[in-house]
Write a protein that holds these residues in place. Sequence first.
Motif, PDB file in Angstrom:
ATOM      1  N   GLY B  83       0.829  -1.192   0.000  1.00 26.33           N
ATOM      2  CA  GLY B  83       0.000   0.000   0.000  1.00 26.33           C
ATOM      3  C   GLY B  83       0.863   1.241   0.000  1.00 26.33           C
ATOM      4  O   GLY B  83       2.085   1.165  -0.200  1.00 26.33           O
ATOM      5  N   ALA B  84       0.216   2.378   0.250  1.00 26.53           N
ATOM      6  CA  ALA B  84       0.917   3.650   0.174  1.00 26.53           C
ATOM      7  C   ALA B  84       2.095   3.699   1.145  1.00 26.53           C
ATOM      8  O   ALA B  84       3.112   4.330   0.862  1.00 26.53           O
ATOM      9  CB  ALA B  84      -0.047   4.790   0.460  1.00 26.53           C
ATOM     10  N   SER B  85       1.952   3.053   2.296  1.00 25.95           N
ATOM     11  CA  SER B  85       3.009   3.103   3.301  1.00 25.95           C
ATOM     12  C   SER B  85       3.602   1.731   3.570  1.00 25.95           C
ATOM     13  O   SER B  85       4.242   1.510   4.591  1.00 25.95           O
ATOM     14  CB  SER B  85       2.463   3.715   4.599  1.00 25.95           C
ATOM     15  N   THR B  86       3.375   0.796   2.676  1.00 24.35           N
ATOM     16  CA  THR B  86       3.967  -0.542   2.776  1.00 24.35           C
ATOM     17  C   THR B  86       4.487  -0.898   1.392  1.00 24.35           C
ATOM     18  O   THR B  86       3.740  -1.358   0.545  1.00 24.35           O
ATOM     19  CB  THR B  86       2.921  -1.576   3.238  1.00 24.35           C
ATOM     20  N   TRP B  87       5.758  -0.652   1.177  1.00 24.67           N
ATOM     21  CA  TRP B  87       6.313  -0.843  -0.165  1.00 24.67           C
ATOM     22  C   TRP B  87       6.967  -2.206  -0.314  1.00 24.67           C
ATOM     23  O   TRP B  87       7.249  -2.656  -1.408  1.00 24.67           O
ATOM     24  CB  TRP B  87       7.320   0.272  -0.490  1.00 24.67           C
ATOM     25  N   ARG B  88       7.273  -2.820   0.813  1.00 21.94           N
ATOM     26  CA  ARG B  88       7.662  -4.221   0.846  1.00 21.94           C
ATOM     27  C   ARG B  88       6.713  -4.883   1.827  1.00 21.94           C
ATOM     28  O   ARG B  88       6.413  -4.332   2.886  1.00 21.94           O
ATOM     29  CB  ARG B  88       9.107  -4.400   1.318  1.00 21.94           C
ATOM     30  N   HIS B  89       6.228  -6.044   1.474  1.00 21.32           N
ATOM     31  CA  HIS B  89       5.329  -6.762   2.377  1.00 21.32           C
ATOM     32  C   HIS B  89       5.749  -8.214   2.410  1.00 21.32           C
ATOM     33  O   HIS B  89       5.838  -8.863   1.366  1.00 21.32           O
ATOM     34  CB  HIS B  89       3.880  -6.650   1.889  1.00 21.32           C
ATOM     35  N   VAL B  90       6.016  -8.710   3.605  1.00 20.98           N
ATOM     36  CA  VAL B  90       6.396 -10.109   3.731  1.00 20.98           C
ATOM     37  C   VAL B  90       5.161 -10.923   4.085  1.00 20.98           C
ATOM     38  O   VAL B  90       4.523 -10.699   5.108  1.00 20.98           O
ATOM     39  CB  VAL B  90       7.492 -10.299   4.803  1.00 20.98           C
TER      40      VAL B  90
END
Lengths: 401, 373
Positions: B83-90
């Motif tokens: 999302g806008a403030s999650t550019w990497r997500h594990v």
Amino acid sequence: MPDSAGEPRDGAAPAPGEGPTPDRGERHGWDQLTTTPSEQGTLTGGPQDRGRPGASRRRRRGAEELMVPEAEFQSYYGRQVIHTPTWKVPDVPLYLYLGGLAGSSSVIGALADATGRPVLRRTARLAGSIGSIGSVVALIHDLGMPSRFLNMLRVFKVTSPLSVGSWILSPYSAFAGVAAAAEVGGPLLASGRLPRLAPLLPLVGPVGRASGVAAAVLGPPLATYTAVLIADTAVPTWHESYPELPFVFAGSGMAAAGGLGMIAAPVHEAGPARRAAVAGAALELGLSHRMEHRTGLVGEPYKIGRQGRWLKAAKALTAVGAVGALFAGRSRAVGVASGLALNAGSLLTRFGVFEAGMASARDPKYTVVPQRERLEARRRAQAEAAAAAEGQDAGRVGSAA
Amino acid sequence: MSASTDSRPTTGGHRKGFFDTPSPADGTGYDADHPPRMGFFTDTSVCIGCKACEVACKEWNMVPATGEMDLTGTSYDNSSMLGASTWRHVAFVEQPVPQRAPVGLGMPGIGPGPAPAATPGGGGGCGSGGGCGSGGGSSSGGLPPVADMGDFDVLSSLEGTATDPGSLPAPSAGAGEQGPSGSPEGVRWLMASDVCKHCTNAACLDVCPTGALFRTEFGTVVVQDDVCNGCGYCIPACPYGVIGKRESTGRAHKCTLCYDRLGEGMTPACAKACPTESIQFGPVDELRRRADERLAVLQEKGEPKAQLYGHDTEDGVGGDGAFFLLLDDPEVYGLPPDPVVTTRDLPDMWKHAAMAAGTMLGALALSFLGARR
């Protein structure tokens, strides 16, 4: 399979907005701490109820209003794949409605002008202008940075329906505004209350007419581009509806504008408005029906949930309004009632279509199932083609021997 | 980020939406000698779910927190989706799998609890880099070969100058030595670090009405903060659910593939911080070769569903600049199985809209011609 441990939970989804929970049978340690009473509720199964990762192929039971057999699919803890549009309600559905109403009205206004129907002309011109102002306000209000609205006009991109739309809406608003100003200004100048501006009086008619024609040219694109606007997304229900959606929106806009003409213009002037309303309603109803049935699984959101109820109501109102329009030539009261029904129907169609897309974005089913089917079909076709090629090769080898 | 509005081509990129071309920066206004297309190859089979990439990304790009703890309650995933403030997500996927006998792979033992006797010093080949995931498991062997997370320092790692983008560091031997996933407990954990795919045919870029989204000389897709007006069109246009709108700024934000670092010849923060080289950065052509090799290794080791995702230049988005090696179907990780750039159908959409507009004009004209009054 530990899957069976989860079966009793079917049909009992966590509260909306809460993530799905692992199977009770598999819980231990930290997971137990996260159990909340609401998880044990008995709400109707929502999208979160399905799709534990991996082997979570199971059916949802106890769901109401299910029109299509529940699809089996895998997902990441039932989470949606694409993002839900951030477009606001009522801004955007209202924008869809106003664009259709204004765009159709401008065409009616120009033709009413040409055929000598002054009240219908005035109604339509004012509707065009007020509708376009409303559209602009809704559009700007929906921006994250309204002060940067004009950034829309720093480029023109045919790949961006919103860019194209901005370039339609901006000149349209100007022309519709001038046409409406002529409508209001003509009587004002003629009244002699503004003596200094009186010399402009002879210009009012021609300028109003020219602007009205320009707005009428831009009106139909304004009414139909909004269908491309929402279809040109990864939102499954909107995207898959793209062949019919512009026609639905065109019909809906015509029904609304015709209805408005029936409300405001006297019976003897409103004949074209009545016919436009009937034609628009028929177009909207026919193409909506086709759209909702052709799209299969991704068309399901059109039929379920609150948006399904809205769309049902929209159809009923549109049909009633269209039937009323057939008889409104004899009674102004019938015309007003029909016009109101048609506009309510048009508004509900826009809200229903909008919400159906939002619902399809929130449920991973509508994203994953059609894509998985497409992928499997392609793989099957490739395998068959490969097998056929192999067969041919074998045949050649055989015949050579 | 200091991409100036004027020096970057803002309209050229959209042309690529209609045509599949493997080098998205070609023909977008850059000189012919622009750098090669750069991207990520994320090998999820060696991801240990440490989230160093998430943290490094937030630190370097000054991406704000998304909220409180954001616990999902379903796994160790607390960032849910990009999302806008999650550019990497594990992503953390806990899967029931048939129990299997542990296979000795010469890996340091990191299995949960007492290791099965069959494997000296090893707890069986857990799929994802040895992160077998039972939180309380005691380490029965040595540390993972690539990095000691106890001493791992994201910031100091970021400060190091990166390798020249053209030359890739060879993956350490240990990173490539994972075996078939699965564990004696009949559960396996899949971990995968998701990121913007930097599509060859990028829907977000196509639909952006302001030109805020543009194609960089590295073939990546970046939002210009000073141009975006927050219309939000890119958000539902993305077939992967990557780009989002941040409430605090009212604008759209996503991974830039560390455009600023790339400009200095540095490695993006997430790849720099990744302790297992699950996230590999480099020229896309080179990464594709490497991915093919790695896939062959895993398939040979008996990983039945190992597959590459986003590497195929014939797919619906013309191939991704950031692609993945997955151990299960994409949807299990929250990825769309067969994404298509929405603008592929746009010419046909415009045609239908034009026909509908014509129908409207004709029907209204007929309404007036139909009768005298």
